[in-house]
Design a protein around this motif. Structure first.
Motif, short mmCIF file in Angstrom:
data_model
loop_
_atom_site.label_atom_id
_atom_site.label_comp_id
_atom_site.label_asym_id
_atom_site.label_seq_id
_atom_site.Cartn_x
_atom_site.Cartn_y
_atom_site.Cartn_z
N GLU A 123 0.84 -1.19 0.00
CA GLU A 123 0.00 0.00 0.00
C GLU A 123 0.88 1.24 0.00
OE1 GLU A 123 -3.10 -0.01 3.04
OE2 GLU A 123 -2.66 -2.12 3.41
N GLU A 124 0.30 2.35 -0.44
CA GLU A 124 1.02 3.62 -0.37
C GLU A 124 1.36 3.92 1.08
OE1 GLU A 124 -0.22 8.14 -1.34
OE2 GLU A 124 -0.43 6.73 -3.02
N ALA A 125 2.63 4.29 1.33
CA ALA A 125 3.07 4.47 2.72
C ALA A 125 4.31 5.35 2.77
CB ALA A 125 3.39 3.11 3.34
N ILE A 126 4.59 5.85 3.97
CA ILE A 126 5.89 6.40 4.27
C ILE A 126 6.73 5.23 4.79
CG2 ILE A 126 7.23 7.93 5.75
CD1 ILE A 126 5.70 9.43 3.63
N VAL A 127 7.87 4.99 4.14
CA VAL A 127 8.68 3.81 4.44
C VAL A 127 9.99 4.23 5.09
CG1 VAL A 127 9.82 1.76 3.51
CG2 VAL A 127 7.67 2.57 2.49
N PHE A 128 10.25 3.69 6.28
CA PHE A 128 11.52 3.87 6.97
C PHE A 128 12.41 2.67 6.64
CE2 PHE A 128 8.09 5.63 9.45
CZ PHE A 128 8.57 6.76 10.09
N VAL A 129 13.66 2.91 6.29
CA VAL A 129 14.62 1.82 6.16
C VAL A 129 15.70 2.06 7.21
CG1 VAL A 129 16.22 0.57 4.68
CG2 VAL A 129 14.16 1.62 3.70
N HIS A 130 15.88 1.08 8.10
CA HIS A 130 16.75 1.30 9.25
C HIS A 130 17.66 0.10 9.50
CE1 HIS A 130 17.95 3.26 12.95
NE2 HIS A 130 17.72 2.16 13.63
N ASP A 131 18.91 0.41 9.88
CA ASP A 131 19.86 -0.64 10.26
C ASP A 131 19.44 -1.20 11.62
OD1 ASP A 131 21.52 -0.15 8.02
OD2 ASP A 131 22.46 1.52 9.08
N GLU A 187 33.71 21.11 6.91
CA GLU A 187 32.41 21.78 7.06
C GLU A 187 31.42 21.36 5.98
OE1 GLU A 187 35.35 23.22 7.02
OE2 GLU A 187 35.55 23.75 9.15
N LYS A 188 31.95 20.80 4.88
CA LYS A 188 31.07 20.37 3.79
C LYS A 188 30.82 18.86 3.80
CE LYS A 188 32.33 24.15 0.67
NZ LYS A 188 32.85 24.52 -0.68
N ILE A 189 31.27 18.19 4.85
CA ILE A 189 31.11 16.74 4.97
C ILE A 189 30.10 16.42 6.07
CG2 ILE A 189 32.25 14.55 5.49
CD1 ILE A 189 33.19 15.76 2.87
N VAL A 190 29.17 15.52 5.78
CA VAL A 190 28.26 15.03 6.81
C VAL A 190 28.29 13.50 6.80
CG1 VAL A 190 26.71 17.02 6.83
CG2 VAL A 190 26.30 15.15 5.20
N LEU A 191 27.99 12.92 7.95
CA LEU A 191 27.95 11.48 8.10
C LEU A 191 26.50 11.03 8.07
CD1 LEU A 191 30.56 11.15 10.99
CD2 LEU A 191 30.96 11.20 8.52
N VAL A 192 26.23 10.02 7.29
CA VAL A 192 24.85 9.60 7.02
C VAL A 192 24.43 8.50 7.98
CG1 VAL A 192 23.30 8.66 5.27
CG2 VAL A 192 25.14 10.23 4.60
N GLN A 193 23.20 8.60 8.47
CA GLN A 193 22.63 7.62 9.38
C GLN A 193 21.37 7.00 8.78
OE1 GLN A 193 21.92 10.02 12.94
NE2 GLN A 193 24.01 9.65 13.67
N THR A 194 20.73 6.18 9.56
CA THR A 194 19.37 5.72 9.29
C THR A 194 18.54 6.01 10.54
OG1 THR A 194 19.66 3.43 10.12
CG2 THR A 194 20.26 3.85 7.82
N PRO A 195 17.20 6.07 10.42
CA PRO A 195 16.38 5.62 9.31
C PRO A 195 16.40 6.59 8.13
CG PRO A 195 14.98 6.61 11.00
CD PRO A 195 16.38 6.56 11.56
N GLN A 196 16.49 6.03 6.94
CA GLN A 196 16.31 6.81 5.73
C GLN A 196 14.86 6.59 5.30
OE1 GLN A 196 19.44 6.28 2.86
NE2 GLN A 196 21.04 6.51 4.40
N VAL A 197 14.15 7.68 5.12
CA VAL A 197 12.69 7.62 5.02
C VAL A 197 12.22 8.23 3.71
CG1 VAL A 197 10.54 8.11 6.23
CG2 VAL A 197 12.67 7.88 7.54
N PHE A 198 11.30 7.53 3.05
CA PHE A 198 10.81 7.95 1.74
C PHE A 198 9.33 7.65 1.59
CE2 PHE A 198 15.18 6.56 1.43
CZ PHE A 198 15.81 7.53 0.68
N HIS A 199 8.70 8.39 0.71
CA HIS A 199 7.37 7.99 0.27
C HIS A 199 7.54 6.75 -0.60
CE1 HIS A 199 3.37 8.02 -1.42
NE2 HIS A 199 3.04 9.06 -0.65
N SER A 200 6.64 5.79 -0.43
CA SER A 200 6.76 4.54 -1.18
C SER A 200 6.72 4.76 -2.69
CB SER A 200 5.64 3.57 -0.77
OG SER A 200 4.36 4.14 -1.02
N LYS A 201 6.05 5.82 -3.15
CA LYS A 201 5.99 6.09 -4.59
C LYS A 201 7.36 6.47 -5.16
CE LYS A 201 2.62 9.11 -4.48
NZ LYS A 201 1.55 10.04 -4.94
#
Length: 224
Positions: free
Chosen positions: A96-104, A152-166
């Motif tokens: 179904e259409e959803a907001i999807v979290f992807v997490h380690d 200053e231009k570097i960031v470290l990426v985490q989770t949850p990475q969250v997206f609309h399912s579409k």
């Protein structure tokens, strides 16, 4: 909007020096995986979890679910040989259409506050990638040696990475490439820009034995 968390627990524990995958190692007498599932279920009453596990550890994962959680809110699916394949397998359960979290799964100190912040951002912009500033100097390895980068231009990426399912589900229809280290890189390869959101310093990934010691010190009493 429907909320679904794909929790990826496909690690084998090699860097931890453990025969048992790190998501099943004990933290304050409970498996790491317990804390990760628990915080997502507490963040939203209407959130469901798709837990992606190695086939050999499905029974162990089911035992944790049966012992601690409402089994109607957590489903298990089998992971793949790579993170990309594991996430893709999890997304196949999103119908179904959803907001999807992807997490380690081994980011067991993620807070309800960060989960909600990512949800609100994804609801507004279609995506939310939590990041924190780099506190170390960083260098880029080149054929000639290495080059200093502007911290200053570097960031470290985490989770949850969250997206609309579409956005996320179609993005995972593209061919897997070696540069795909997270979901944001997949979505960008699909041609869609992502939105960043402030992450949390305590949202560490349990990778090495010292991380487990740190997690025990950082674990909030409310999680016990």
């Amino acid at each position: 909007m429907k909320k679904t968390a794909v929790i990826v627990a496909g690690g084998t524990g090699v860097r931890m020096g453990s025969e048992l995958p790190k998501q099943f190692l004990l933290l304050k007498n409970k498996p790491l995986l317990f804390y990760t599932i628990d915080v997502f279920l507490k963040a939203y009453d209407d959130l469901e979890i798709i837990l992606v596990l190695p086939e050999a550890y499905v029974d162990m994962g089911q035992e944790i679910i049966d012992a601690y959680f409402d089994k109607d809110r957590v489903r298990i699916t089998i992971g793949g040989a790579t993170r990309f394949e594991s996430v893709k397998n999890g997304l196949q359960q999103v119908h179904e259409e959803a907001i999807v979290f992807v997490h380690d799964a081994v980011r067991c100190l993620v807070s309800e506050r960060l989960i909600r912040r990512c949800y609100e951002q994804a609801l507004e912009t279609g995506s939310a990638i939590p990041v924190i500033p780099s506190s170390d100097s960083v260098r880029l390895i080149t054929e000639e040696g290495s080059d200093a980068l502007e911290r200053e231009k570097i960031v470290l990426v985490q989770t949850p990475q969250v997206f609309h399912s579409k956005i996320l589900v179609p993005a995972f229809s593209i061919e897997q490439k070696g540069k795909f280290t997270d979901e944001a890189s997949v979505v960008e390869a699909f041609g869609i820009k992502v939105s960043l959101v402030e992450g949390e310093q305590n949202n560490i990934k349990i990778t090495h034995p010292i991380d487990l010691v740190m997690a025990e010190a950082l674990l909030p009493s409310s999680a016990l």
